[in-house]
Design a protein around this motif. Sequence first.
Motif, PDB file in Angstrom:
ATOM      1  N   GLU A 153      -0.228  -5.343   5.463  1.00 19.01           N
ATOM      2  CA  GLU A 153       0.715  -4.252   5.732  1.00 19.01           C
ATOM      3  C   GLU A 153       0.420  -3.518   7.037  1.00 19.01           C
ATOM      4  N   SER A 173      -3.010  -5.347  -0.087  1.00 21.15           N
ATOM      5  CA  SER A 173      -1.980  -5.963  -0.925  1.00 21.15           C
ATOM      6  C   SER A 173      -2.396  -7.395  -1.181  1.00 21.15           C
ATOM      7  N   GLN A 175      -0.325  -9.706  -1.757  1.00 20.07           N
ATOM      8  CA  GLN A 175       0.901 -10.494  -1.568  1.00 20.07           C
ATOM      9  C   GLN A 175       0.680 -11.885  -0.965  1.00 20.07           C
ATOM     10  N   ARG A 196      -6.010   1.821   1.253  1.00 15.58           N
ATOM     11  CA  ARG A 196      -5.302   2.200   2.486  1.00 15.58           C
ATOM     12  C   ARG A 196      -6.005   3.395   3.100  1.00 15.58           C
ATOM     13  N   ILE A 206      -3.160   8.034  -1.831  1.00 17.91           N
ATOM     14  CA  ILE A 206      -4.601   8.047  -2.056  1.00 17.91           C
ATOM     15  C   ILE A 206      -5.149   6.804  -1.361  1.00 17.91           C
ATOM     16  N   TYR A 209      -5.805   2.762  -4.743  1.00 13.48           N
ATOM     17  CA  TYR A 209      -4.831   2.870  -5.826  1.00 13.48           C
ATOM     18  C   TYR A 209      -4.703   1.528  -6.540  1.00 13.48           C
ATOM     19  N   GLU A 213       1.547  -6.332  -8.470  1.00 12.42           N
ATOM     20  CA  GLU A 213       2.366  -7.138  -7.566  1.00 12.42           C
ATOM     21  C   GLU A 213       2.860  -8.403  -8.250  1.00 12.42           C
ATOM     22  N   GLU A 342       9.466   6.727  -3.145  1.00 16.41           N
ATOM     23  CA  GLU A 342       9.083   5.299  -3.203  1.00 16.41           C
ATOM     24  C   GLU A 342       8.083   4.935  -4.305  1.00 16.41           C
ATOM     25  N   LEU A 343       8.509   3.957  -5.097  1.00 14.39           N
ATOM     26  CA  LEU A 343       7.676   3.449  -6.180  1.00 14.39           C
ATOM     27  C   LEU A 343       7.307   1.984  -5.912  1.00 14.39           C
ATOM     28  N   ARG A 349      10.795 -13.307   1.224  1.00 11.95           N
ATOM     29  CA  ARG A 349       9.848 -13.653   2.284  1.00 11.95           C
ATOM     30  C   ARG A 349      10.459 -14.669   3.242  1.00 11.95           C
ATOM     31  N   GLY A 390       3.123   0.820  -6.970  1.00 15.12           N
ATOM     32  CA  GLY A 390       1.943   1.680  -7.032  1.00 15.12           C
ATOM     33  C   GLY A 390       1.831   2.305  -8.421  1.00 15.12           C
TER      34      GLY A 390
HETATM   35  O1  NSS Z   1       3.164  -1.198   1.389  1.00 16.45           O
HETATM   36  S1  NSS Z   1       3.996  -1.421   0.227  1.00 16.45           S
HETATM   37  O2  NSS Z   1       5.270  -0.755   0.222  1.00 16.45           O
HETATM   38  N1  NSS Z   1       4.273  -2.980   0.001  1.00 16.45           N
HETATM   39  C1  NSS Z   1       3.296  -3.901  -0.063  1.00 16.45           C
HETATM   40  O3  NSS Z   1       2.096  -3.687   0.004  1.00 16.45           O
HETATM   41  C2  NSS Z   1       3.776  -5.318  -0.337  1.00 16.45           C
HETATM   42  N2  NSS Z   1       2.884  -6.260   0.344  1.00 16.45           N
HETATM   43  C3  NSS Z   1       3.784  -5.540  -1.828  1.00 16.45           C
HETATM   44  C4  NSS Z   1       4.295  -6.874  -2.238  1.00 16.45           C
HETATM   45  O4  NSS Z   1       5.425  -7.207  -1.925  1.00 16.45           O
HETATM   46  N3  NSS Z   1       3.509  -7.658  -2.952  1.00 16.45           N
HETATM   47  O5  NSS Z   1       3.159  -0.908  -1.031  1.00 16.45           O
HETATM   48  C5  NSS Z   1       3.671  -1.118  -2.327  1.00 16.45           C
HETATM   49  C6  NSS Z   1       3.588   0.111  -3.158  1.00 16.45           C
HETATM   50  C7  NSS Z   1       4.353   1.310  -2.593  1.00 16.45           C
HETATM   51  O6  NSS Z   1       5.721   1.232  -2.901  1.00 16.45           O
HETATM   52  C8  NSS Z   1       3.662   2.466  -3.293  1.00 16.45           C
HETATM   53  O7  NSS Z   1       4.148   2.631  -4.615  1.00 16.45           O
HETATM   54  C9  NSS Z   1       2.230   1.986  -3.382  1.00 16.45           C
HETATM   55  O8  NSS Z   1       2.241   0.583  -3.219  1.00 16.45           O
HETATM   56  N4  NSS Z   1       1.391   2.597  -2.339  1.00 16.45           N
HETATM   57  C10 NSS Z   1       0.537   3.612  -2.545  1.00 16.45           C
HETATM   58  N5  NSS Z   1       0.246   4.317  -3.654  1.00 16.45           N
HETATM   59  C11 NSS Z   1      -0.677   5.292  -3.560  1.00 16.45           C
HETATM   60  N6  NSS Z   1      -1.329   5.598  -2.410  1.00 16.45           N
HETATM   61  C12 NSS Z   1      -1.080   4.909  -1.277  1.00 16.45           C
HETATM   62  N7  NSS Z   1      -1.755   5.196  -0.171  1.00 16.45           N
HETATM   63  C13 NSS Z   1      -0.113   3.862  -1.307  1.00 16.45           C
HETATM   64  N8  NSS Z   1       0.390   2.998  -0.399  1.00 16.45           N
HETATM   65  C14 NSS Z   1       1.289   2.233  -1.035  1.00 16.45           C
END
Ligand code: NSS
Length: 419
Positions: A153, A173, A175, A196, A206, A209, A213, A342-343, A349, A390
């Motif tokens: 990401e 991630s 992914q 992150r 945070i 987390y 996925e 955002e959830l 892809r 998340g």
């Molecule tokens: O960056 S995302 O939007 N998407 C991905 O990482 C993709 N590679 C996932 C995938 O398609 N397999 O992160 C996904 C979710 C995002 O919508 C939040 O709900 C959560 O991860 N998220 C977080 N939650 C808590 N704290 C932080 N810092 C955070 N960053 C992302």
Amino acid sequence: MEIAKVLSDKYIGKKVEIRGWIYRIREQKNKTFIIVRDSTEIIQCVSEKPVKDASMEASIIIKGKIRKDKRAPTGYEIDVEKAEIVGTAQRFPITRDQSVEFLLDVRHLWLRSRKLTAVMKVKETILAAFREWFAKQDFHEVTPPIIVSGSCEGGSTLFSFKYFDKTAYLSQSAQLYLESLIFSLEKVYSLTPSFRAEKSRTRRHIAEYWHLEGEMAWCDNEGNMKIQEELVSYVVKRVVEKNKKELEFLKRDISILKGVKPPFKRYTYDEVIEILQKKGVKIKWGEDLGADEEREFTKNLKKPVFVINYPRDMKAFYMKVNPDNPKTVLCSDMLSPEGYGELIGASQREDSEKLLKENMKMFGLKQKDYEWYLDLRRFGSVPHSGFGLGIERMVMWICGLDHIRDATTYPRTINRNYP
Ligand code: NSS
């Protein structure tokens, strides 16, 4: 016995033994009132004699008879016959109205609070329900690595560390690894910690987390959204079924949660920008939706929504370009209602090696770092999609929390990794 069990007419007049910790204690002239908590509930116990060494948070075993009493906090009381302190407690540092920072300093003790206990029980249901749904849909659970060699990401939020004589990173991630697993298992999911290095201090970020996925072969962006809306609705339903007591304790409006059912409305990014502009929000096409914009957009909604087809440069290198408008990509963000935002981040892809290489160049990524990932397009590439949710964001919304810190046991933030 568990306290929740003895709170029943069945036990009136009967002798029981409970054990737990002293939640509140009040001494009167010739009576001591002790409220005991265990993992299931609380109960008031009344002793005619003083209980030696009894103080807040001491552990205790109580034997006595159950009596019904409307004035007691949970409707029943124990007339104490024997009370034994197992572990004494020093003066408990947590009292009413303490600062957020202090409560984080003593997080190991604050975790005993009824609020955090309720949240942890809801989170447990959420985790179990995700697994239940995936099992019913014949997904395979897999365990991708946490120590990784490159970013998924973007580099700015990577935690790096010394890995023998090289540099490695903590996964943001799973992914890219899940994508490799669809070639054998077709429909996979994983539940892992993600990391992150977020420098911004917000209510919803945070540094560590839990990330759920999913990745599916033979699935386009619309199919991806259908899976997500079914999954999220199922999990909300399970929490309403299993955690009514906790949701009530947290003063959550359960009627809103009961309405969370598919389908969730889809808006294009273009539509969202127009709607926000009409509301007077200063945002232009090409700018990302931040927490404020998402809050404005979702604050009056009762059900999650999807925002699809964001501008290409704002999103990640692996997303497939939208054939109907190449300035955008085939992606979707699921936004929670009631202002939570955002959830889920999701997309179809890019499955062509040539186009993926072009994307990588455009995003400034080195091809040599992703040769293994490009191989997935060289050996039987297939249209596929996936998403990341998340867990703490989900807990926050379902429990109605105003900060993500309380959706996890020990929140890691820019200035805190103790205790
Ligand atoms: O960056 S995302 O939007 N998407 C991905 O990482 C993709 N590679 C996932 C995938 O398609 N397999 O992160 C996904 C979710 C995002 O919508 C939040 O709900 C959560 O991860 N998220 C977080 N939650 C808590 N704290 C932080 N810092 C955070 N960053 C992302």
